[in-house]
Write a protein that holds these residues in place. Structure first.
Motif, PDB file in Angstrom:
ATOM      1  N   LEU A   8      -1.418   0.559  -1.712  1.00 50.12           N
ATOM      2  CA  LEU A   8      -1.765  -0.324  -2.825  1.00 50.12           C
ATOM      3  C   LEU A   8      -0.719  -1.416  -3.004  1.00 50.12           C
ATOM      4  O   LEU A   8      -1.044  -2.571  -3.267  1.00 50.12           O
ATOM      5  N   LEU A   9       0.550  -1.061  -2.876  1.00 47.39           N
ATOM      6  CA  LEU A   9       1.604  -2.053  -3.046  1.00 47.39           C
ATOM      7  C   LEU A   9       1.558  -3.103  -1.946  1.00 47.39           C
ATOM      8  O   LEU A   9       1.767  -4.292  -2.189  1.00 47.39           O
ATOM      9  N   LEU A  12      -1.236  -5.555  -2.622  1.00 46.56           N
ATOM     10  CA  LEU A  12      -0.887  -6.500  -3.678  1.00 46.56           C
ATOM     11  C   LEU A  12       0.088  -7.555  -3.201  1.00 46.56           C
ATOM     12  O   LEU A  12      -0.009  -8.714  -3.589  1.00 46.56           O
ATOM     13  N   ALA A  13       1.049  -7.162  -2.378  1.00 44.99           N
ATOM     14  CA  ALA A  13       2.036  -8.120  -1.883  1.00 44.99           C
ATOM     15  C   ALA A  13       1.352  -9.239  -1.125  1.00 44.99           C
ATOM     16  O   ALA A  13       1.782 -10.392  -1.167  1.00 44.99           O
ATOM     17  N   LEU A  15      -1.480 -10.480  -1.815  1.00 46.87           N
ATOM     18  CA  LEU A  15      -2.253 -11.307  -2.738  1.00 46.87           C
ATOM     19  C   LEU A  15      -1.386 -12.211  -3.593  1.00 46.87           C
ATOM     20  O   LEU A  15      -1.903 -13.032  -4.335  1.00 46.87           O
ATOM     21  N   LEU A  16      -0.052 -12.067  -3.472  1.00 47.66           N
ATOM     22  CA  LEU A  16       0.815 -12.886  -4.306  1.00 47.66           C
ATOM     23  C   LEU A  16       0.580 -14.352  -4.006  1.00 47.66           C
ATOM     24  O   LEU A  16       0.441 -14.738  -2.856  1.00 47.66           O
ATOM     25  N   PRO A  17       0.532 -15.222  -5.068  1.00 50.75           N
ATOM     26  CA  PRO A  17       0.297 -16.652  -4.850  1.00 50.75           C
ATOM     27  C   PRO A  17       1.451 -17.302  -4.108  1.00 50.75           C
ATOM     28  O   PRO A  17       2.600 -16.945  -4.312  1.00 50.75           O
TER      29      PRO A  17
ATOM     30  N   ALA B  96       5.144  -0.860 -10.512  1.00 54.38           N
ATOM     31  CA  ALA B  96       5.155  -1.888  -9.465  1.00 54.38           C
ATOM     32  C   ALA B  96       3.754  -2.442  -9.252  1.00 54.38           C
ATOM     33  O   ALA B  96       3.558  -3.654  -9.108  1.00 54.38           O
ATOM     34  N   PHE B  97       2.776  -1.564  -9.261  1.00 52.96           N
ATOM     35  CA  PHE B  97       1.396  -1.987  -9.069  1.00 52.96           C
ATOM     36  C   PHE B  97       0.960  -2.935 -10.178  1.00 52.96           C
ATOM     37  O   PHE B  97       0.398  -4.002  -9.930  1.00 52.96           O
ATOM     38  N   LEU B 100       2.957  -6.373  -9.928  1.00 58.10           N
ATOM     39  CA  LEU B 100       2.522  -7.248  -8.839  1.00 58.10           C
ATOM     40  C   LEU B 100       1.100  -7.752  -9.063  1.00 58.10           C
ATOM     41  O   LEU B 100       0.778  -8.910  -8.779  1.00 58.10           O
ATOM     42  N   ALA B 101       0.239  -6.869  -9.574  1.00 55.14           N
ATOM     43  CA  ALA B 101      -1.129  -7.300  -9.859  1.00 55.14           C
ATOM     44  C   ALA B 101      -1.124  -8.371 -10.942  1.00 55.14           C
ATOM     45  O   ALA B 101      -1.888  -9.341 -10.889  1.00 55.14           O
ATOM     46  N   LEU B 103       1.250 -10.549 -11.508  1.00 52.86           N
ATOM     47  CA  LEU B 103       1.703 -11.795 -10.880  1.00 52.86           C
ATOM     48  C   LEU B 103       0.564 -12.457 -10.112  1.00 52.86           C
ATOM     49  O   LEU B 103       0.365 -13.668 -10.180  1.00 52.86           O
ATOM     50  N   ALA B 104      -0.169 -11.640  -9.369  1.00 53.93           N
ATOM     51  CA  ALA B 104      -1.243 -12.186  -8.543  1.00 53.93           C
ATOM     52  C   ALA B 104      -2.375 -12.743  -9.393  1.00 53.93           C
ATOM     53  O   ALA B 104      -2.990 -13.752  -9.046  1.00 53.93           O
TER      54      ALA B 104
END
Lengths: 263, 114
Positions: A8-9, A12-13, A15-17, B96-97, B100-101, B103-104
């Motif tokens: 999951l992490l 997400l990484a 998907l960071l803008p 963390a999830f 980060l979510a 931020l995205a």
């Protein structure tokens, strides 16, 4: 669970803008502006408050954030026209912002207004600065006779330019020649040909000498009270109180629900 | 502080609860008491972390705040959780999830809600 967490992490990484390039014009950090940027116009104008002018959350949210006292100068970077034809300007103090009806304020005459009003009297540059020996520092004025410095340049920078940065010329009523620089090293303004190195040229233009509206001075005995910051402090204290209350209630509920389980 | 700070804090809390609940489900967290614990721990830590994060918008401050939240929640999961074998790892993963979510999704959420 470890595999799930890592997967999951990692997702997400990805998907960071990505970082975007910064614009030369600094855009307001205002939520309404962010949502309506395409409908906002960059103006960079200054206004004077006659007193009692409210700053609100947005053109669509009349909740009052502050009141601008008489004599307060507002720098308006962007303006927005709503569906009723009312023009609003965004005002910022640091990271705080609010919106103000521009028809409630008095616009301060500036260089753009000068060029519009005296367009017929402004001539194209024809070498008027060729025989002028520039001092080390050259002062730019917001408009001829404004009495307000808009910036300064080094003579060395002007001399090293591939082409002279001068664009237009204006002869004022006292016979002084003013030469316009539209953009050079981020600066814009008018140089007084007869005295380019003076920082003390008095205001002589009718607009600069026009009687200012009777305003009460802003408090100066203390650090100037910024209307938006003062109002913001009150809301901040209320927000901190609400957060403290939520934390306190949560702590109590944790003690109640999970203490019972331990019995 | 602008008028949107209370709204941002409320949205932060709401999305944290949704995201961490989703993470908990994906990590096979079981039991209503554990989910109640998750709710109360986030009510305990998210508002002050979000408030301080808004007041001090610096990456180092955010890292410090999130680390504190992970440790506090991990300790309470260890003490009060039922059948949680790795409470600190769970706390780290959940925080963390959601961070980060957040931020995205931040650009999209700003456009929708403000």
């Amino acid at each position: 669970m470890k595999r799930t967490v890592l997967s999951l992490l990692l997702l997400l990484a990805l998907l960071l803008p990505l970082p975007s390039r910064a614009d030369v014009i600094f855009e307001p950090m205002d939520d309404f502006y962010a949502a309506h940027a395409e409908q906002c116009e960059y103006v960079n104008d200054r206004y004077l408050s006659p007193g009692g002018v409210p700053g609100v959350v947005s053109p669509e949210n009349p909740s009052e954030l502050c009141v601008f006292p008489s004599g307060w100068e507002l720098d308006i970077s962007f303006q927005y026209e709503d569906a009723q034809g009312v023009v609003w300007g965004v005002y910022e103090e640091g990271e705080e912002s609010c919106w103000v009806r521009l028809d409630a304020l008095q616009k301060i005459f500036d260089g753009a207004d000068f060029q519009e009003k005296y367009a017929d009297a402004i001539q194209s540059y024809a070498g008027e600065m060729d025989d002028v020996s520039l001092p080390e520092i050259v002062y730019l004025w917001t408009y001829p006779g404004s009495g307000e410095i808009g910036g300064k340049l080094l003579a060395e920078e002007i001399a090293q330019a591939d082409t002279p940065p001068y664009d237009a010329v204006y002869l004022d009523e006292s016979g002084q020649t003013w030469v316009y620089i539209p953009y050079f090293y981020g600066m814009e303004g008018w140089i007084c040909r007869e005295d380019p190195g003076s920082a003390d040229l008095a205001a002589t233009a009718p607009e600069a000498l026009a009687e200012k509206p009777e305003v009460e001075p802003v408090i100066t005995t203390l650090p100037a009270i910024r209307p938006l910051a003062a109002a913001g402090r009150t809301r901040l204290y209320l927000t901190v109180g609400a957060v403290a209350a939520v934390v306190a209630v949560s702590a109590v509920l944790l003690a109640v629900f999970f203490r019972r389980k331990k019995r | 502080m602008d008028a949107g700070l209370p709204g941002r804090l409320a949205l932060s809390l709401l999305f944290t609860l949704v995201l961490e609940s989703g993470f908990a489900a994906a990590a096979h967290l079981r039991g209503r008491r554990n989910y109640l614990l998750l709710l109360l721990l986030n009510l305990l830590t998210n508002p002050p972390v979000a408030l301080l994060g808004n007041l001090f918008p610096h990456p180092a401050a955010h890292l410090l705040l999130e680390t504190a939240a992970v440790l506090v929640e991990g300790a309470l999961y260890a003490r009060l959780g039922e059948g949680m074998r790795r409470p600190y790892l769970f706390s780290l993963g959940a925080n963390a999830f959601s961070y980060l979510a957040g931020l995205a999704l931040s650009p999209l959420l700003s456009h929708i809600f403000f």
